[in-house]
Design an enzyme around this catalytic site. Structure first.
Site, PDB file in Angstrom:
ATOM      1  N   SER A 196      -8.287   6.850   2.125  1.00  0.00           N
ATOM      2  CA  SER A 196      -8.518   5.511   1.580  1.00  0.00           C
ATOM      3  C   SER A 196      -9.605   5.554   0.505  1.00  0.00           C
ATOM      4  O   SER A 196     -10.470   6.431   0.493  1.00  0.00           O
ATOM      5  CB  SER A 196      -8.946   4.545   2.684  1.00  0.00           C
ATOM      6  OG  SER A 196      -7.944   4.445   3.671  1.00  0.00           O
TER       7      SER A 196
HETATM    8  N1  SAH Z   1      -8.593   6.764   7.807  1.00  0.00           N
HETATM    9  C1  SAH Z   1      -7.817   7.635   6.956  1.00  0.00           C
HETATM   10  C2  SAH Z   1      -6.748   6.843   6.229  1.00  0.00           C
HETATM   11  C3  SAH Z   1      -5.488   7.621   6.137  1.00  0.00           C
HETATM   12  S1  SAH Z   1      -4.072   6.703   5.574  1.00  0.00           S
HETATM   13  C4  SAH Z   1      -8.695   8.396   5.988  1.00  0.00           C
HETATM   14  O1  SAH Z   1      -9.840   7.981   5.779  1.00  0.00           O
HETATM   15  O2  SAH Z   1      -8.268   9.429   5.451  1.00  0.00           O
HETATM   16  C5  SAH Z   1      -3.420   6.055   7.091  1.00  0.00           C
HETATM   17  C6  SAH Z   1      -3.101   7.050   8.172  1.00  0.00           C
HETATM   18  O3  SAH Z   1      -2.462   6.328   9.222  1.00  0.00           O
HETATM   19  C7  SAH Z   1      -2.140   8.161   7.765  1.00  0.00           C
HETATM   20  O4  SAH Z   1      -2.723   9.404   8.061  1.00  0.00           O
HETATM   21  C8  SAH Z   1      -0.891   7.899   8.623  1.00  0.00           C
HETATM   22  O5  SAH Z   1      -0.213   9.076   9.015  1.00  0.00           O
HETATM   23  C9  SAH Z   1      -1.494   7.172   9.826  1.00  0.00           C
HETATM   24  N2  SAH Z   1      -0.563   6.341  10.582  1.00  0.00           N
HETATM   25  C10 SAH Z   1       0.487   5.607  10.129  1.00  0.00           C
HETATM   26  N3  SAH Z   1       1.110   4.973  11.154  1.00  0.00           N
HETATM   27  C11 SAH Z   1       0.428   5.335  12.286  1.00  0.00           C
HETATM   28  C12 SAH Z   1       0.588   5.026  13.678  1.00  0.00           C
HETATM   29  N4  SAH Z   1       1.564   4.232  14.120  1.00  0.00           N
HETATM   30  N5  SAH Z   1      -0.290   5.567  14.554  1.00  0.00           N
HETATM   31  C13 SAH Z   1      -1.295   6.394  14.138  1.00  0.00           C
HETATM   32  N6  SAH Z   1      -1.483   6.722  12.833  1.00  0.00           N
HETATM   33  C14 SAH Z   1      -0.639   6.200  11.923  1.00  0.00           C
END
Ligand code: SAH
Length: 215
Positions: A64
Site C-alpha cells: 500500500s
Molecule cells: N498490508 C499489505 C497490503 C497488501 S495488498 C502491505 O502493506 O503490503 C492486500 C493483501 O491482501 C494482498 O497481499 C492480498 O493477497 C491479501 N488478501 C486479499 N484477500 C484476502 C483475504 N480474503 N484474506 C487474507 N488476505 C487477503
C-alpha cells in the site's frame, strides 16, 4: 540490501510529507521514520521505496501507499500492547508499522507465495508478529479473538460479520468497503456493545480486492 543513513534521511522526508498531508499521530510518524520500507520491496524498486506510492510485490498484489498505511494506522488509535488483527499481510510493511507502534500483531494472508516470503522476512528485520496465518481473512482468527482493533488492507465488497464479532467492546474495525474495480470508502466501525456498532465513512481509496474462496 542494507539500511543506511541515506535511507534514514529519505524516511524522515517521507514522514514529513505524511505530516503535511494531514497525519498527526506521532506514534505513526515515528514508526514511518523507523521501518525500512525499501527492505519490503523487490530490489528493483529500492530507489523508489520512499516515494508516496504503491508498488507491485508479486502474486498480483501491491504494498500500500505510505499515506494509506499511515492513515489507516492513525484511525486504529493504537495503544501499547493492543492486540491488532491485520487482514492482508502482503509485504509485511503495515505489520512492521503496527509492531513499531507497540501493537501485538496478528495477520492473515491468503496468497501462499506472499505468506511464505513475508513469514521469513519479518523475523530477519526484528519484527516479532504475534501470529502470521495463511488463510481467508473473511473468517478472521476466532481462536485469538477478541481484538482491540482490526485493519483490513484489501478492498472488501462487504463488511465480514466474523470480523465484527471478533472486536472487543470499544474496539475499532478499519475497512475499505467497495467492490472490485470501484473506489472503496474507508469505513470505521466502533463496537458500542454486544449488538451495536457506530459507523463513520472517511474518504475514498483504491485497494486490491479482498478475495473470498478463490486464488
Ligand atoms: N498490508 C499489505 C497490503 C497488501 S495488498 C502491505 O502493506 O503490503 C492486500 C493483501 O491482501 C494482498 O497481499 C492480498 O493477497 C491479501 N488478501 C486479499 N484477500 C484476502 C483475504 N480474503 N484474506 C487474507 N488476505 C487477503
Amino acid at each position: 540490501m542494507k539500511d543506511t543513513s541515506k535511507h534514514q534521511g529519505l524516511r524522515n522526508q517521507l514522514a514529513n510529507l505524511l505530516e503535511q498531508k494531514g497525519i498527526t499521530d506521532t506514534n505513526v510518524l515515528e514508526a514511518v521514520r523507523k521501518v525500512p520500507r525499501h527492505l519490503f520491496l523487490n530490489s528493483g524498486f529500492e530507489d523508489y521505496a520512499y516515494q508516496d506510492k504503491p508498488f507491485p510485490i508479486g502474486a498480483g498484489q501491491t504494498i500500500s501507499q505510505p499515506y494509506t498505511v499511515a492513515y489507516q494506522s492513525q484511525l486504529l488509535q493504537v495503544k501499547k500492547d493492543d492486540k491488532v488483527l491485520e487482514i492482508g499481510t502482503g509485504s509485511g510493511y503495515q505489520t512492521a508499522i503496527l509492531h513499531a507502534m507497540g501493537a501485538k500483531v496478528y495477520s492473515i494472508e491468503r496468497q501462499l507465495e506472499l505468506f511464505k516470503a513475508t513469514s521469513l522476512l519479518l523475523p530477519k528485520l526484528g519484527v516479532r508478529a504475534k501470529h502470521l496465518s495463511f488463510g481467508d481473512g473473511y473468517k478472521g482468527l476466532p481462536n485469538f479473538a477478541p481484538f482491540d482493533s482490526i485493519i483490513v488492507t484489501a478492498g472488501a465488497p462487504i463488511i465480514p460479520k466474523p470480523l465484527m464479532a471478533q472486536l472487543k467492546i470499544g474496539g475499532r474495525l478499519i475497512i475499505p468497503v467497495g467492490g472490485e474495480n470501484q473506489v472503496q470508502i474507508m469505513t470505521i466501525l466502533i463496537r458500542k456493545d454486544e449488538t451495536r456498532f457506530e459507523k463513520h465513512e472517511v474518504g475514498e481509496f483504491r485497494f486490491v480486492p479482498m478475495l473470498e474462496n478463490k486464488n
